[in-house]
Design an enzyme around this catalytic site. Structure first.
Site, PDB file in Angstrom:
ATOM      1  N   TYR A  74      14.690  10.894   8.136  1.00  0.00           N
ATOM      2  CA  TYR A  74      13.633  10.786   7.146  1.00  0.00           C
ATOM      3  C   TYR A  74      13.708  12.501   6.382  1.00  0.00           C
ATOM      4  O   TYR A  74      13.865  13.964   7.676  1.00  0.00           O
ATOM      5  CB  TYR A  74      11.592  11.380   8.263  1.00  0.00           C
ATOM      6  CG  TYR A  74      11.529  10.239   8.174  1.00  0.00           C
ATOM      7  CD1 TYR A  74      11.606   8.804   8.512  1.00  0.00           C
ATOM      8  CD2 TYR A  74      10.097  10.341   9.297  1.00  0.00           C
ATOM      9  CE1 TYR A  74      11.234   7.995   9.253  1.00  0.00           C
ATOM     10  CE2 TYR A  74       9.893   9.535  10.332  1.00  0.00           C
ATOM     11  CZ  TYR A  74      10.356   7.887   9.790  1.00  0.00           C
ATOM     12  OH  TYR A  74       9.620   6.438  10.176  1.00  0.00           O
TER      13      TYR A  74
ATOM     14  N   PRO B 110       0.890   1.028   9.384  1.00  0.00           N
ATOM     15  CA  PRO B 110      -0.127   0.690   9.401  1.00  0.00           C
ATOM     16  C   PRO B 110      -1.117   0.583   8.050  1.00  0.00           C
ATOM     17  O   PRO B 110      -2.410  -0.203   7.991  1.00  0.00           O
ATOM     18  CB  PRO B 110      -1.050   1.918  10.674  1.00  0.00           C
ATOM     19  CG  PRO B 110      -0.108   3.190  10.356  1.00  0.00           C
ATOM     20  CD  PRO B 110       0.951   2.202  10.161  1.00  0.00           C
ATOM     21  N   LEU B 111      -0.794   0.640   6.990  1.00  0.00           N
ATOM     22  CA  LEU B 111      -1.920   1.311   6.086  1.00  0.00           C
ATOM     23  C   LEU B 111      -1.272   0.217   5.069  1.00  0.00           C
ATOM     24  O   LEU B 111      -1.799   0.326   3.891  1.00  0.00           O
ATOM     25  CB  LEU B 111      -2.598   2.547   5.519  1.00  0.00           C
ATOM     26  CG  LEU B 111      -3.379   2.995   6.826  1.00  0.00           C
ATOM     27  CD1 LEU B 111      -3.940   4.348   5.687  1.00  0.00           C
ATOM     28  CD2 LEU B 111      -4.490   2.218   6.072  1.00  0.00           C
TER      29      LEU B 111
ATOM     30  N   GLY C 292      -0.163   2.281   2.305  1.00  0.00           N
ATOM     31  CA  GLY C 292      -0.955   2.917   1.147  1.00  0.00           C
ATOM     32  C   GLY C 292      -2.337   1.545   0.792  1.00  0.00           C
ATOM     33  O   GLY C 292      -3.515   1.997   0.510  1.00  0.00           O
ATOM     34  N   LEU C 293      -1.436   0.459   1.070  1.00  0.00           N
ATOM     35  CA  LEU C 293      -2.596  -0.712   0.248  1.00  0.00           C
ATOM     36  C   LEU C 293      -3.334  -0.885   1.275  1.00  0.00           C
ATOM     37  O   LEU C 293      -4.954  -1.250   0.937  1.00  0.00           O
ATOM     38  CB  LEU C 293      -0.636  -1.986   0.270  1.00  0.00           C
ATOM     39  CG  LEU C 293      -2.048  -3.217  -0.836  1.00  0.00           C
ATOM     40  CD1 LEU C 293      -2.263  -3.318  -1.864  1.00  0.00           C
ATOM     41  CD2 LEU C 293      -0.772  -4.045  -0.495  1.00  0.00           C
ATOM     42  N   LEU C 294      -3.600  -0.805   2.136  1.00  0.00           N
ATOM     43  CA  LEU C 294      -4.962  -1.301   2.964  1.00  0.00           C
ATOM     44  C   LEU C 294      -5.692   0.073   3.269  1.00  0.00           C
ATOM     45  O   LEU C 294      -6.872   0.552   3.860  1.00  0.00           O
ATOM     46  CB  LEU C 294      -4.453  -1.274   4.444  1.00  0.00           C
ATOM     47  CG  LEU C 294      -3.886  -2.884   4.627  1.00  0.00           C
ATOM     48  CD1 LEU C 294      -3.114  -3.123   5.659  1.00  0.00           C
ATOM     49  CD2 LEU C 294      -5.300  -3.455   4.541  1.00  0.00           C
TER      50      LEU C 294
ATOM     51  N   GLY D 275      -8.028   1.500   0.524  1.00  0.00           N
ATOM     52  CA  GLY D 275      -8.574   1.327  -0.449  1.00  0.00           C
ATOM     53  C   GLY D 275      -8.413   1.585  -1.589  1.00  0.00           C
ATOM     54  O   GLY D 275      -9.761   1.848  -2.273  1.00  0.00           O
ATOM     55  N   LYS D 276      -7.501   2.069  -1.901  1.00  0.00           N
ATOM     56  CA  LYS D 276      -7.459   3.395  -2.550  1.00  0.00           C
ATOM     57  C   LYS D 276      -7.548   3.025  -4.717  1.00  0.00           C
ATOM     58  O   LYS D 276      -7.717   3.311  -5.783  1.00  0.00           O
ATOM     59  CB  LYS D 276      -7.156   4.754  -3.157  1.00  0.00           C
ATOM     60  CG  LYS D 276      -8.339   5.235  -1.424  1.00  0.00           C
ATOM     61  CD  LYS D 276      -9.863   5.847  -2.256  1.00  0.00           C
ATOM     62  CE  LYS D 276     -10.348   6.003  -0.847  1.00  0.00           C
ATOM     63  NZ  LYS D 276      -9.529   7.062   0.305  1.00  0.00           N
TER      64      LYS D 276
END
Ligand code: NAP
Length: 311
Positions: free
Chosen positions: A59, A207-208, A211-213, A215-216
């Site tokens: 990273y 886990p998201l 960002g797709l999970l 919810g925005k």
């Protein structure tokens, strides 16, 4: 939900909500990252009781570890932070290769220690498998480092079930980190059962779903980073995925929670999953994700979420 938990058999005690830090100095993944904002993400996490930080050599490369090292140094409280980092990448003629050889891993740990400005790493993962090194030999090198006190526990990441079994021949693997989210459920076939049976903690990454999970997003949201190339974010698939997220929103609304919290709480219902490492780009997201700890899902809700994403 408990606010402190042991990660499997590692001896590491953490808040179940950690912080993924690939957006802390991860210039090679996200363009235009502000390093001061990255440090603020880490400070915010530590200020609010998040003590588990997930970073890696790649990273940046190197910058995420360096920035985390700076924040911990400025606070003077190394022992209250649980640092996970990873190594395996090397650059050969400008191209990335993976190396799991004992000599490489030992050097990688020494370099991470310097960048993090510390004398021990709580959890060191082999970030990706290479093609040549027997996996138990690679883990054996980490066991030596553990015996020397340079690392406190041993992880592997992106290993197939066969590689994981080979890596764990002597029972030394504490943690597997693998891609897993409601859209990517392959790990349910063999990795999640194997880890649960063998007392290895499973840390899901993305886990998201980047960002797709969270919810925005709407069908008009545009991406100028690594997500522009991810199939989940393309065309018709993106629209269908947003519809699934909307179904989770109904469950979340009825519980006075947000999509992200319900999704993160769902992972924590798996036996092998002790902790989640959502990433963040804004300090408010770091604080917001802690609300997951207030969410208790019923059996019906767990099953309903499962069925929304089953196909
Ligand atoms: P992620 O956790 O799936 O998604 C994080 C993104 O979701 C954030 O950057 C933010 O994006 C959005 N978000 C965060 N909190 C939110 C909230 N409360 N509500 C709405 N949206 C929210 O993806 P990730 O950060 O790439 O992955 C997590 C961590 O896993 C990484 O940081 C890294 O430590 C680790 N990882 C490991 C590997 C491996 O090979 N082992 C690979 C990838 C990642 P926006 O602000 O853009 O919406």
């Amino acid at each position: 939900m408990a606010e402190q938990i042991e990660i499997g058999k590692s001896g590491l005690i953490v808040n179940p909500i950690g912080l993924g830090t690939n957006a802390v100095g991860g210039h090679n993944l996200y363009p235009d990252l502000n390093e001061e904002t990255g440090k603020e993400l880490v400070r915010t996490a530590l200020d609010h009781g998040i003590n588990f930080l997930d970073t890696a050599f790649i990273y940046g490369p190197e910058r995420s570890e360096e920035l985390i090292g700076e924040v911990i140094k400025e606070r003077g409280s190394r022992d209250s932070v649980v640092i996970a980092t990873k190594g395996a990448h090397k650059f050969v003629d400008g191209e990335v290769e993976f190396d799991n050889s004992p000599a490489f891993l030992k050097d990688a740990v020494e370099s991470s220690l310097k960048r993090l400005q510390t004398d021990y790493i709580d959890l060191f993962y082999i970030h990706f498998p290479d093609e040549h090194t027997p996996k138990d030999e690679a883990v054996g090198a980490l066991k030596e480092l553990k015996d020397q006190g340079k690392i406190k526990s041993i992880g592997v990441s992106n290993f197939s079930i066969e590689q994981l079994k080979e890596a764990n021949k002597d029972g030394y693997v504490d943690v597997l980190q693998a891609e897993y989210n409601l859209f990517k459920r392959e790990a349910e076939k063999d990795l999640l059962p194997y880890t649960a049976e063998n007392n290895i903690s499973f840390v899901p990454y993305f886990p998201l779903a980047s960002g797709l999970l969270g919810g925005k997003y709407t069908k008009d949201t545009k991406f100028n980073d690594i997500r522009a190339k991810i199939p989940l974010f393309q065309g018709e698939a993106f629209i269908r995925n947003l519809e699934k997220v909307d179904q989770v929103r109904e469950i979340a609304n009825a519980k006075n929670a947000e999509v992200a919290h319900v999704v993160l709480a769902w992972y924590l219902t798996w036996d092998a999953i002790d902790t989640i490492i959502p990433g963040a780009k804004k300090p408010e997201q770091v604080i917001n994700n802690l609300k997951t700890l207030n969410v208790e899902l019923t059996k019906e809700e767990i099953d309903k979420i499962d069925s929304i994403f089953k196909d």
